[in-house]
Enzyme design. Structure first.
Site, PDB file in Angstrom:
ATOM      1  N   CYS A   1     -16.343  47.727  28.894  1.00  0.00           N
ATOM      2  CA  CYS A   1     -17.776  47.570  29.195  1.00  0.00           C
ATOM      3  C   CYS A   1     -18.627  48.418  28.249  1.00  0.00           C
ATOM      4  O   CYS A   1     -19.778  48.712  28.539  1.00  0.00           O
ATOM      5  CB  CYS A   1     -18.076  47.944  30.643  1.00  0.00           C
ATOM      6  SG  CYS A   1     -17.550  46.705  31.818  1.00  0.00           S
ATOM      7  N   GLY A   2     -18.053  48.867  27.136  1.00  0.00           N
ATOM      8  CA  GLY A   2     -18.862  49.526  26.100  1.00  0.00           C
ATOM      9  C   GLY A   2     -18.980  51.033  26.217  1.00  0.00           C
ATOM     10  O   GLY A   2     -19.976  51.599  25.752  1.00  0.00           O
TER      11      GLY A   2
ATOM     12  N   ASP B   1     -13.835  58.599  26.850  1.00  0.00           N
ATOM     13  CA  ASP B   1     -13.020  57.927  27.877  1.00  0.00           C
ATOM     14  C   ASP B   1     -12.761  58.767  29.127  1.00  0.00           C
ATOM     15  O   ASP B   1     -12.694  58.215  30.207  1.00  0.00           O
ATOM     16  CB  ASP B   1     -11.686  57.508  27.243  1.00  0.00           C
ATOM     17  CG  ASP B   1     -10.947  56.460  28.064  1.00  0.00           C
ATOM     18  OD1 ASP B   1     -11.607  55.547  28.587  1.00  0.00           O
ATOM     19  OD2 ASP B   1      -9.708  56.546  28.182  1.00  0.00           O
TER      20      ASP B   1
ATOM     21  N   LYS C   1      -4.032  57.982  30.160  1.00  0.00           N
ATOM     22  CA  LYS C   1      -4.302  57.471  31.512  1.00  0.00           C
ATOM     23  C   LYS C   1      -3.378  58.107  32.554  1.00  0.00           C
ATOM     24  O   LYS C   1      -3.797  58.419  33.670  1.00  0.00           O
ATOM     25  CB  LYS C   1      -4.146  55.953  31.534  1.00  0.00           C
ATOM     26  CG  LYS C   1      -5.037  55.224  30.546  1.00  0.00           C
ATOM     27  CD  LYS C   1      -6.492  55.451  30.820  1.00  0.00           C
ATOM     28  CE  LYS C   1      -7.361  54.635  29.886  1.00  0.00           C
ATOM     29  NZ  LYS C   1      -8.787  54.864  30.119  1.00  0.00           N
TER      30      LYS C   1
ATOM     31  N   TYR D   1       3.305  50.835  24.045  1.00  0.00           N
ATOM     32  CA  TYR D   1       1.885  50.606  23.763  1.00  0.00           C
ATOM     33  C   TYR D   1       0.932  51.500  24.557  1.00  0.00           C
ATOM     34  O   TYR D   1       1.096  51.663  25.773  1.00  0.00           O
ATOM     35  CB  TYR D   1       1.541  49.137  24.067  1.00  0.00           C
ATOM     36  CG  TYR D   1       0.305  48.678  23.318  1.00  0.00           C
ATOM     37  CD1 TYR D   1       0.364  48.441  21.958  1.00  0.00           C
ATOM     38  CD2 TYR D   1      -0.923  48.528  23.956  1.00  0.00           C
ATOM     39  CE1 TYR D   1      -0.757  48.051  21.250  1.00  0.00           C
ATOM     40  CE2 TYR D   1      -2.048  48.138  23.265  1.00  0.00           C
ATOM     41  CZ  TYR D   1      -1.960  47.895  21.901  1.00  0.00           C
ATOM     42  OH  TYR D   1      -3.072  47.507  21.208  1.00  0.00           O
ATOM     43  N   GLY D   2      -0.057  51.988  23.882  1.00  0.00           N
ATOM     44  CA  GLY D   2      -1.239  52.615  24.482  1.00  0.00           C
ATOM     45  C   GLY D   2      -0.999  53.422  25.732  1.00  0.00           C
ATOM     46  O   GLY D   2      -0.163  54.330  25.771  1.00  0.00           O
TER      47      GLY D   2
ATOM     48  N   PHE E   1     -26.638  47.942  23.413  1.00  0.00           N
ATOM     49  CA  PHE E   1     -26.256  48.765  22.250  1.00  0.00           C
ATOM     50  C   PHE E   1     -27.282  49.880  21.987  1.00  0.00           C
ATOM     51  O   PHE E   1     -27.573  50.647  22.888  1.00  0.00           O
ATOM     52  CB  PHE E   1     -26.015  47.879  21.026  1.00  0.00           C
ATOM     53  CG  PHE E   1     -24.970  46.809  21.283  1.00  0.00           C
ATOM     54  CD1 PHE E   1     -23.685  47.160  21.684  1.00  0.00           C
ATOM     55  CD2 PHE E   1     -25.268  45.454  21.161  1.00  0.00           C
ATOM     56  CE1 PHE E   1     -22.719  46.183  21.938  1.00  0.00           C
ATOM     57  CE2 PHE E   1     -24.308  44.478  21.418  1.00  0.00           C
ATOM     58  CZ  PHE E   1     -23.044  44.853  21.807  1.00  0.00           C
TER      59      PHE E   1
ATOM     60  N   ALA F   1      -6.629  44.836  20.610  1.00  0.00           N
ATOM     61  CA  ALA F   1      -6.243  45.581  19.402  1.00  0.00           C
ATOM     62  C   ALA F   1      -6.977  46.926  19.396  1.00  0.00           C
ATOM     63  O   ALA F   1      -8.110  47.022  19.872  1.00  0.00           O
ATOM     64  CB  ALA F   1      -6.606  44.778  18.160  1.00  0.00           C
ATOM     65  N   ARG F   2      -6.331  47.936  18.854  1.00  0.00           N
ATOM     66  CA  ARG F   2      -6.868  49.302  18.989  1.00  0.00           C
ATOM     67  C   ARG F   2      -6.962  50.048  17.669  1.00  0.00           C
ATOM     68  O   ARG F   2      -6.230  49.759  16.731  1.00  0.00           O
ATOM     69  CB  ARG F   2      -5.932  50.108  19.911  1.00  0.00           C
ATOM     70  CG  ARG F   2      -5.812  49.565  21.324  1.00  0.00           C
ATOM     71  CD  ARG F   2      -7.002  49.951  22.130  1.00  0.00           C
ATOM     72  NE  ARG F   2      -7.000  49.406  23.467  1.00  0.00           N
ATOM     73  CZ  ARG F   2      -7.516  50.042  24.517  1.00  0.00           C
ATOM     74  NH1 ARG F   2      -8.049  51.228  24.387  1.00  0.00           N
ATOM     75  NH2 ARG F   2      -7.527  49.470  25.695  1.00  0.00           N
TER      76      ARG F   2
ATOM     77  N   SER G   1     -13.045  49.410  32.097  1.00  0.00           N
ATOM     78  CA  SER G   1     -12.541  49.178  30.739  1.00  0.00           C
ATOM     79  C   SER G   1     -13.275  47.978  30.136  1.00  0.00           C
ATOM     80  O   SER G   1     -13.591  47.017  30.836  1.00  0.00           O
ATOM     81  CB  SER G   1     -11.039  48.874  30.786  1.00  0.00           C
ATOM     82  OG  SER G   1     -10.362  49.921  31.419  1.00  0.00           O
TER      83      SER G   1
ATOM     84  N   HIS H   1     -12.871  58.791  34.716  1.00  0.00           N
ATOM     85  CA  HIS H   1     -12.836  57.835  33.602  1.00  0.00           C
ATOM     86  C   HIS H   1     -14.254  57.739  33.028  1.00  0.00           C
ATOM     87  O   HIS H   1     -14.958  56.762  33.258  1.00  0.00           O
ATOM     88  CB  HIS H   1     -12.357  56.479  34.166  1.00  0.00           C
ATOM     89  CG  HIS H   1     -12.042  55.448  33.134  1.00  0.00           C
ATOM     90  ND1 HIS H   1     -12.062  54.101  33.410  1.00  0.00           N
ATOM     91  CD2 HIS H   1     -11.681  55.554  31.840  1.00  0.00           C
ATOM     92  CE1 HIS H   1     -11.743  53.424  32.317  1.00  0.00           C
ATOM     93  NE2 HIS H   1     -11.506  54.269  31.362  1.00  0.00           N
TER      94      HIS H   1
ATOM     95  N   ARG I   1      -1.900  47.775  28.745  1.00  0.00           N
ATOM     96  CA  ARG I   1      -1.404  48.495  29.922  1.00  0.00           C
ATOM     97  C   ARG I   1      -0.851  47.491  30.924  1.00  0.00           C
ATOM     98  O   ARG I   1      -1.416  46.431  31.119  1.00  0.00           O
ATOM     99  CB  ARG I   1      -2.532  49.270  30.598  1.00  0.00           C
ATOM    100  CG  ARG I   1      -2.912  50.554  29.913  1.00  0.00           C
ATOM    101  CD  ARG I   1      -3.910  51.348  30.724  1.00  0.00           C
ATOM    102  NE  ARG I   1      -5.206  50.724  30.817  1.00  0.00           N
ATOM    103  CZ  ARG I   1      -5.672  50.060  31.854  1.00  0.00           C
ATOM    104  NH1 ARG I   1      -4.936  49.933  32.950  1.00  0.00           N
ATOM    105  NH2 ARG I   1      -6.864  49.530  31.845  1.00  0.00           N
TER     106      ARG I   1
HETATM  107  C1  OXD Z   1      -8.840  51.589  29.234  1.00  0.00           C
HETATM  108  C2  OXD Z   1      -8.643  52.349  27.995  1.00  0.00           C
HETATM  109  O1  OXD Z   1      -8.102  50.630  29.494  1.00  0.00           O
HETATM  110  O2  OXD Z   1      -9.422  53.280  27.741  1.00  0.00           O
HETATM  111  O3  OXD Z   1      -9.751  51.950  29.997  1.00  0.00           O
HETATM  112  O4  OXD Z   1      -7.679  52.074  27.248  1.00  0.00           O
HETATM  113 MN    MN Z   2     -10.578  53.822  29.442  1.00  0.00          MN
END
Ligand code: OXD
Ligand code: MN
Length: 605
Positions: free
Chosen positions: A274-275, A297, A230, A221-222, A513, A387-388, A272, A250, A81
């Site tokens: 942080c798991g 998300d 988003k 991208y994304g 985890f 990478a996604r 973003s 979010h 992004r």
């Molecule tokens: C972010 C995502 O950047 O979910 O938060 O892609």
């Molecule tokens: Mn996100």
């Protein structure tokens, strides 16, 4: 101007006049060769993937190892992004606030007319009607995206409910968010296309909240290109939600079930990386407990008739960060990625499968995300850190049955989390709703220096919405406070969590985890009227004995440290830093948050 005969749909069969006019206007500006109205069918998807294979955009992975899955390598300049190229064009700068890039709408429209003129020449313009949320749900909202990228069509097919049913639903003259996307790479007569067209010079992702429109140029991208995510579901939706009295956040949504088969639903906001995806589909280490996923998300929360907040996941898939995902960090994600996925910018193995950092021990030889040979001696990362994977929600083995319930799920707890090496305890319950909003407004993560054990600078990411709030963040807090005053509201409890506290040597104190289920258990107990704890100046904190650490190799001393409130450092470091963070909002800062800060200071003194 594209001729009518090149369209796959007779526009007479599209009864929503506004959509037809809008598509025709965009086509006359962008000059595509062809227009394709997406129906979302399997036949159409096969055609899109075939196109990507022929153009070199995608390569099929080994079908014996990863059936029906593809690897895509983006241009190395188009990998994430672009926050600095993301604009909010509200009427007045104060409406966007100090944390957004504001541009004057009229001047921006002129700029966009110039950028998009002829931008789709030589390409097909795809028209994607879609629903965010279960179609027909009172909480769902409709959108239409036009794009000249087949990769975006494939992504939107996974991430949204798109195609013929959405178009039919829209035919009732319903409102829709207008999403205009071009990779900004027109083709001249006879020019051969490249695998990842984008625009190296010009990129911009532009939002017009009052017009409910998004214009995105130059990136494929994304979050820059899948405009439903988003751009729509957070930036535009947060603006709509403020006007209509709901929340677009979010946040992941999960269902937590106890061994006694009692379930509660939780939403959680984390910055973003942080798991969130890991927590959303966590496999609990505690016997008898179950976590099921509703979303990873984004959560849209509306009041139900009973005064509770009900959440839906507006998305239909996961667009998650691959590096770091493993059988330890997220076994359910690993299982859901076994087939039917698009991977972008991961590495590939010699036998045609995917690999990324921390998945498992690196194979001796790989092809890296740029397409170059990579060996274990190589210093650079084989997969790009951003990478996604793109995968349908229904692939997740831990998906809750109510994930697409049009009524949503009633939320009992809202979690705010950041990445803090020091000071912030493992978990803390807000004293009440406005104190919870205060905790949300100070969500922050330490930069790398702190992650290495030094006290680094903080980035405040209020409610994890810093890059995603479509209006003034201070007004967003005011909206949250207003939500809390609704007559008859049965509000969720609010928690601050921090899995990332470290000791002096720089090692994580908490294993994280699957062990985070122990914290979820305490939250469950608090929400169901059990669960111990004691009041501290910053909120209610469990006694070490209130967290079930059975079977976990962790000492009482570490638990004390994890749950400690260091009054001195809160008073002399945290409070001044919050004051500074708040100062940028000037008079827009809600008075209640100023009071929360003063009251916190008084409790600490
Ligand atoms: C972010 C995502 O950047 O979910 O938060 O892609
Ligand atoms: Mn996100």
């Amino acid at each position: 101007m594209p001729t009518m005969s090149l369209k796959n749909k007779d526009t007479n069969s599209v009864t929503h006049q506004k959509i037809i006019e809008w598509v025709e206007n965009i086509a006359s500006l962008t000059q595509p060769d062809t227009i394709h109205w997406c129906d979302g069918s399997d036949k159409e998807a096969a055609h899109i993937y075939d196109l990507m294979l022929r153009n070199g955009t995608a390569t099929q992975l080994n079908p014996n190892l990863r059936p029906n899955s593809y690897i895509v390598r983006s241009d190395p300049s188009d990998v994430a992004r672009s926050e600095e190229k993301t604009f909010i064009c509200s009427r007045r700068p104060e409406e966007a606030g100090p944390t957004n890039n504001w541009r004057e709408p009229k001047a921006m429209h002129q700029h966009l007319q110039h950028l998009f003129a002829g931008a789709m020449h030589g390409r097909t313009m795809y028209v994607i009607p879609f629903s965010m949320g279960p179609m027909g749900s009172k909480m769902a909202r409709m959108g239409v995206q036009v794009t000249d990228s087949p990769y975006v069509v494939a992504g939107m097919r996974i991430m949204t409910r798109m195609g013929a049913p959405a178009l039919e639903y829209l035919a009732d003259n319903r409102d829709f968010v207008a999403c205009i996307h071009s990779v900004g790479c027109p083709l001249s007569e006879g020019q051969k296309d490249i695998p990842w067209p984008c625009n190296q010079q010009d990129k911009c992702i532009v939002h017009f909240p009052e017009e409910r429109a998004i214009w995105s140029y130059g990136s494929g991208y994304g979050g820059n290109a899948l405009l439903a995510k988003k751009c729509f579901a957070l930036r535009i939706a947060s603006h709509i939600a403020r006007n209509e009295g709901w929340l677009a956040e979010h946040m992941l949504i999960l269902k937590l079930t106890s061994p006694q088969n009692k379930a509660i639903y939780i939403t959680a906001a984390f910055p973003s990386a942080c798991g969130k995806t890991n927590l959303a589909m966590l496999e609990p280490s505690l016997n008898g407990w179950k976590v099921e996923c509703i979303g990873d998300d984004i959560a849209w929360m509306h009041f139900g008739e009973d005064g509770r907040l009900y959440a839906i996941n507006p998305e239909a898939g996961f667009f998650g960060v691959a590096p770091g995902t493993s059988m330890t960090s997220n076994p359910n994600a690993m299982r859901m990625l076994n087939s039917n996925c698009i991977f972008t910018n991961v590495a590939t193995t010699e036998n045609g499968d995917v690999w990324w950092e921390k998945m498992n021990a690196p194979p001796k030889k790989l092809t890296d995300w740029r397409g170059n040979t990579w060996t274990a001696k190589n210093e650079s990362q084989a997969a790009h850190p951003n990478a996604r994977f793109t995968v349908a929600a229904t692939q997740c083995p831990a998906l809750a049955k109510e994930w697409d319930d049009p009524r949503g799920v009633p939320i009992s707890a809202i979690l705010f989390g950041g990445r803090r090496a020091t000071r912030t305890p493992l978990v803390c319950e807000a004293l009440n709703w406005s104190h919870g909003v205060f905790l949300g407004s100070i969500v922050s993560s330490e930069k790398t220096a702190a992650a290495e054990g030094k006290t680094g600078s903080l980035r405040y990411d209020p409610m994890a919405m810093l890059p995603f709030c479509g209006y003034n963040m201070a007004d967003h807090w005011a909206h949250w406070l207003h939500i809390g005053k609704r007559k008859g509201a049965q509000l969720p409890k609010i928690y601050a969590v921090n899995w990332f506290r470290k000791n002096k040597a720089g090692n994580f104190l908490w294993p994280g985890f699957s062990e985070n289920s122990r914290v979820l258990k305490w939250i469950f107990e608090r929400c169901t009227g059990q669960g111990g704890g004691h009041n501290t100046p910053i909120g209610t904190i469990p006694d070490p004995s209130n967290i079930d650490i059975s079977g976990l190799n962790i000492t009482e001393e570490i638990m004390q440290h994890l749950l400690k409130v260091d009054v001195d450092s809160w008073l002399h470091e945290e409070i001044p830093s919050i004051r500074q963070h708040y100062a940028q909002f000037g008079d827009d800062l809600p008075a209640e948050l100023t009071s929360e800060l003063s009251e916190l200071q008084a409790r600490l003194s």
